[in-house]
Design an enzyme around this catalytic site. Structure first.
Site, short mmCIF file in Angstrom:
data_model
loop_
_atom_site.label_atom_id
_atom_site.label_comp_id
_atom_site.label_asym_id
_atom_site.label_seq_id
_atom_site.Cartn_x
_atom_site.Cartn_y
_atom_site.Cartn_z
N ASP A 81 15.18 -16.93 24.14
CA ASP A 81 15.81 -17.00 25.45
C ASP A 81 16.95 -18.02 25.48
O ASP A 81 17.93 -17.85 26.21
CB ASP A 81 14.77 -17.35 26.51
CG ASP A 81 13.95 -16.13 26.94
OD1 ASP A 81 14.26 -15.01 26.48
OD2 ASP A 81 12.99 -16.30 27.72
N ALA A 197 11.29 -20.88 34.37
CA ALA A 197 11.60 -21.92 33.38
C ALA A 197 11.17 -23.29 33.92
O ALA A 197 10.02 -23.45 34.35
CB ALA A 197 13.09 -21.87 33.04
N TYR A 198 12.08 -24.26 33.94
CA TYR A 198 11.75 -25.62 34.35
C TYR A 198 11.19 -25.65 35.77
O TYR A 198 10.26 -26.40 36.08
CB TYR A 198 13.01 -26.48 34.24
CG TYR A 198 12.81 -27.98 34.30
CD1 TYR A 198 11.53 -28.55 34.35
CD2 TYR A 198 13.90 -28.84 34.30
CE1 TYR A 198 11.36 -29.92 34.40
CE2 TYR A 198 13.75 -30.21 34.34
CZ TYR A 198 12.48 -30.74 34.40
OH TYR A 198 12.33 -32.11 34.46
N SER A 201 7.42 -25.26 36.04
CA SER A 201 6.63 -26.44 35.68
C SER A 201 6.69 -27.51 36.75
O SER A 201 5.84 -28.41 36.79
CB SER A 201 7.10 -27.01 34.33
OG SER A 201 8.39 -27.56 34.44
N GLN A 254 21.67 -26.98 28.32
CA GLN A 254 22.47 -26.80 27.11
C GLN A 254 23.78 -27.57 27.15
O GLN A 254 24.46 -27.69 26.14
CB GLN A 254 22.72 -25.31 26.87
CG GLN A 254 21.44 -24.54 26.55
CD GLN A 254 21.69 -23.09 26.20
OE1 GLN A 254 22.76 -22.54 26.42
NE2 GLN A 254 20.68 -22.43 25.63
#
Length: 301
Positions: A81, A197-198, A201, A254
């Site tokens: 991903d 994703a983040y 969490s 990124q």
């Protein structure tokens, strides 16, 4: 009986570019195998220039990502991903669809296992696929009223502290309307794609990819009343750094920009989108079951 020629094979995509996670073991051979498979389908095959240079792939012509638009019908991404996020941002708005092939663990976007590619990829080339449009976020970092960075994010824009500093205080506005001051480890602004994703969490909800919304998810807020919230897609979120040391903003984790007190990050839905192609019968719920181990007892995983 005569076999059909390559030119007679039905195909929806005739010019295909391969993009690979060049650091992965065995990537060179995997890409060669994929290129051969595509050539058998009658496709003109290209290798993304950065991938070709790192893996010394010289048997096929190359194209930079910037040259894909108008020259390439389909981009096939081999990796995970993270690889898909990087190429997706670069191809946003180009109308070049992407197919994701994973080499190990199932990905949310790279959902075709490498062991099944021989059967599935020819079907997609022939036009047997399901298209899935994904939105991106457009973010501008302002310092003293001037833009110091402009970036896209397919998953999320995250304002957070470094690992060794204390909490950061952020002032959040939506369409110039004050929402709250928040003391926390940071704040995630997420697309529906990034909700698994983040943001997940951090306690955020999972948004179906077709949900038109932007998710705000605080990271370890000082006040338990600061909860995740889903906002309409047509809003502008303004995040001001009120106080904090070593504060940064990440784009899909990124790329990043170091921030100062008084800096403002404006985030809105981008006008650009990307299109992911999946095999016929693709189910987002099946992906969630397999990734999140739904319907399984904890002892089994």
């Amino acid at each position: 009986m005569l076999s059909p020629s390559q030119n007679s094979i039905k195909k929806a995509f005739s010019r295909v570019a391969l993009v690979g996670k060049y650091q992965a073991d065995g990537m060179q051979e995997r890409l060669k195998d994929l290129a051969g498979l595509l050539a058998e389908q009658g496709c003109e095959v290209f290798i993304e220039a950065f991938t070709a240079s790192h893996l010394n792939l010289t048997a096929y012509p190359t194209r930079t990502v910037e040259e894909f638009a108008g020259a390439i019908n389909l981009a096939v991404v081999l990796g995970g991903d993270g690889t898909m996020l990087g190429i997706g941002r670069q191809l946003a708005g180009s109308e070049v669809p992407l197919v994701g092939i994973n080499m190990g663990r199932l990905g949310y976007m790279t959902d075709i296992p490498i062991q099944n590619v021989q059967a599935i990829l020819p079907q997609i080339i022939a036009g047997e696929y399901e298209a899935d449009a994904r939105t991106l976020l457009d973010a501008v970092v302002l310092r003293n009223g001037k833009a110091i960075n402009h970036a896209l994010a397919l998953n999320d824009v995250v304002v957070n502290r470094s690992g060794i500093s204390g909490m950061v205080e952020l002032a959040v506005r939506v369409n110039n309307s004050f929402m709250y001051n928040q003391r926390s480890d940071g704040l995630i602004v997420s697309t529906p794609t990034g909700s698994t994703a983040y943001a997940l969490s951090a306690g955020g909800p999972i948004l179906h990819p077709r949900v038109a919304g932007i998710l705000l998810a605080p990271i370890a807020p000082h006040s338990l009343s600061n909860r995740p919230i889903v906002l309409p897609q047509d809003i502008v979120v303004s995040i001001e750094v009120v106080d904090g040391r070593e504060v940064i903003v990440n784009f899909d984790m990124q790329s990043q920009t170091n921030l100062q007190s008084g800096d403002i990050i404006e985030v809105r839905q981008s006008e650009k989108t990307i299109t992911l192609l999946h095999p016929r019968g693709h189910s987002d719920y099946k992906t969630l079951r397999e990734k999140l181990h739904w319907n399984e007892y904890p002892s089994t995983f």
